[in-house]
Design a protein around this motif. Sequence first.
Motif, PDB file in Angstrom:
ATOM      1  N   ILE A  38       2.083  -3.273  -5.956  1.00 45.37           N
ATOM      2  CA  ILE A  38       1.945  -4.467  -5.549  1.00 45.37           C
ATOM      3  C   ILE A  38       2.660  -4.742  -4.180  1.00 45.37           C
ATOM      4  O   ILE A  38       3.040  -5.739  -3.810  1.00 45.37           O
ATOM      5  N   ASP A  39       2.927  -3.687  -3.555  1.00 45.93           N
ATOM      6  CA  ASP A  39       3.697  -3.509  -2.165  1.00 45.93           C
ATOM      7  C   ASP A  39       2.551  -4.494  -1.221  1.00 45.93           C
ATOM      8  O   ASP A  39       1.589  -4.576  -1.476  1.00 45.93           O
ATOM      9  N   VAL A  40       2.999  -4.827   0.051  1.00 46.22           N
ATOM     10  CA  VAL A  40       2.542  -5.168   1.080  1.00 46.22           C
ATOM     11  C   VAL A  40       1.649  -4.115   1.541  1.00 46.22           C
ATOM     12  O   VAL A  40       1.954  -2.920   1.248  1.00 46.22           O
ATOM     13  N   SER A  41       0.600  -4.489   2.301  1.00 46.37           N
ATOM     14  CA  SER A  41      -0.130  -3.453   2.715  1.00 46.37           C
ATOM     15  C   SER A  41       0.465  -3.113   4.112  1.00 46.37           C
ATOM     16  O   SER A  41       1.518  -3.122   4.531  1.00 46.37           O
ATOM     17  N   PRO A  42      -0.108  -1.681   4.723  1.00 37.20           N
ATOM     18  CA  PRO A  42       0.582  -1.192   5.814  1.00 37.20           C
ATOM     19  C   PRO A  42       0.598  -1.998   6.995  1.00 37.20           C
ATOM     20  O   PRO A  42       1.586  -2.159   7.740  1.00 37.20           O
ATOM     21  N   HIS A  43      -0.720  -2.934   7.147  1.00 33.64           N
ATOM     22  CA  HIS A  43      -0.687  -3.678   8.435  1.00 33.64           C
ATOM     23  C   HIS A  43       0.235  -4.717   7.917  1.00 33.64           C
ATOM     24  O   HIS A  43       0.951  -5.460   8.885  1.00 33.64           O
ATOM     25  N   GLN A  44       0.400  -5.307   6.608  1.00 32.98           N
ATOM     26  CA  GLN A  44       1.424  -6.549   6.727  1.00 32.98           C
ATOM     27  C   GLN A  44       2.905  -6.032   6.922  1.00 32.98           C
ATOM     28  O   GLN A  44       3.700  -6.653   7.422  1.00 32.98           O
ATOM     29  N   GLY A  45       3.112  -4.702   6.370  1.00 38.05           N
ATOM     30  CA  GLY A  45       4.283  -4.152   6.747  1.00 38.05           C
ATOM     31  C   GLY A  45       4.735  -4.033   8.240  1.00 38.05           C
ATOM     32  O   GLY A  45       5.922  -4.419   8.573  1.00 38.05           O
ATOM     33  N   LYS A  46       3.744  -3.632   9.089  1.00 34.71           N
ATOM     34  CA  LYS A  46       3.860  -3.579  10.272  1.00 34.71           C
ATOM     35  C   LYS A  46       4.251  -5.090  10.726  1.00 34.71           C
ATOM     36  O   LYS A  46       4.820  -5.193  11.990  1.00 34.71           O
ATOM     37  N   MET A  47       3.274  -5.917  10.481  1.00 38.40           N
ATOM     38  CA  MET A  47       3.488  -7.225  10.779  1.00 38.40           C
ATOM     39  C   MET A  47       5.130  -7.865  10.616  1.00 38.40           C
ATOM     40  O   MET A  47       5.481  -8.352  11.598  1.00 38.40           O
ATOM     41  N   LEU A  48       5.316  -7.669   9.407  1.00 39.62           N
ATOM     42  CA  LEU A  48       6.751  -7.839   9.021  1.00 39.62           C
ATOM     43  C   LEU A  48       7.823  -6.972  10.164  1.00 39.62           C
ATOM     44  O   LEU A  48       8.733  -7.898  10.741  1.00 39.62           O
ATOM     45  N   HIS A  49       7.775  -5.895  10.307  1.00 39.73           N
ATOM     46  CA  HIS A  49       8.334  -4.987  11.368  1.00 39.73           C
ATOM     47  C   HIS A  49       8.367  -5.922  12.838  1.00 39.73           C
ATOM     48  O   HIS A  49       9.374  -6.026  13.396  1.00 39.73           O
ATOM     49  N   LEU A  50       7.268  -6.093  13.152  1.00 39.46           N
ATOM     50  CA  LEU A  50       7.026  -6.755  14.593  1.00 39.46           C
ATOM     51  C   LEU A  50       7.562  -7.899  14.701  1.00 39.46           C
ATOM     52  O   LEU A  50       8.318  -8.307  15.697  1.00 39.46           O
TER      53      LEU A  50
END
Length: 221
Positions: free
Chosen positions: A39-51
């Motif tokens: 149930i982790d965030v998706s890679p795109h969502q993770g990158k969004m959080l990072h940005l």
Amino acid sequence: MVEDVWSSVDDYFGQLLLGRDPVLDSALEANTAGGLPSIDVSPHQGKMLHLLARSIGARRILEVGTLGGYSTIWLARALPPDGRLITCEINPRHAEVARSNLAEAGLSGVTEVRVGPAADTLAALDPAVDGPFDLAFIDADKVSNLVYFEHALRLSRPGSMIIVDNVVRDGRVADNGSDDPSVIGTRRLAEAVAREERVSTTVIQTVGTKGYDGFLLALVQ
């Protein structure tokens, strides 16, 4: 069919913009091996959080809901060398996997996994000592969303950002007759935030490999 298109688009942009990341891939593999839910965030969502964390120059980050540390890695990578991230996890086994993943990612020095009910962990945090936090990411049990948000706001400063995941619930959040505790908790949060003059807030609906959901973004004024 529609969900297949969502996943295909995620795959297309993922190959172009994200590529392979052995550290993050290894974290997900460790989560699976440890029996953690996927149930982790998706890679795109993770990158969004990072940005988002990078865009506001976050030096202190608060996370509610660690799981295996996948989103934690994305967020912690945005920190400067002297930054700090505190993440709250109720499950000791999940916390153990997360600590291992963070160590493998070389992020043990800027991250701390605190184990126990998040409401208790947050209540013990002192904004003058532990904060203020520049960014808070809330992704835990939805029933307690408002409690977590109120603590995040208490521990923030003007200019801080608070992000809450999974607020659309496949569209069920719009059903005012729902008896789903997660929907009720999400609606309670939305209604409270609507009355909160200290934040400016919006919700962005999302589709992709994680299905249909969305994020609440609040800027502390």
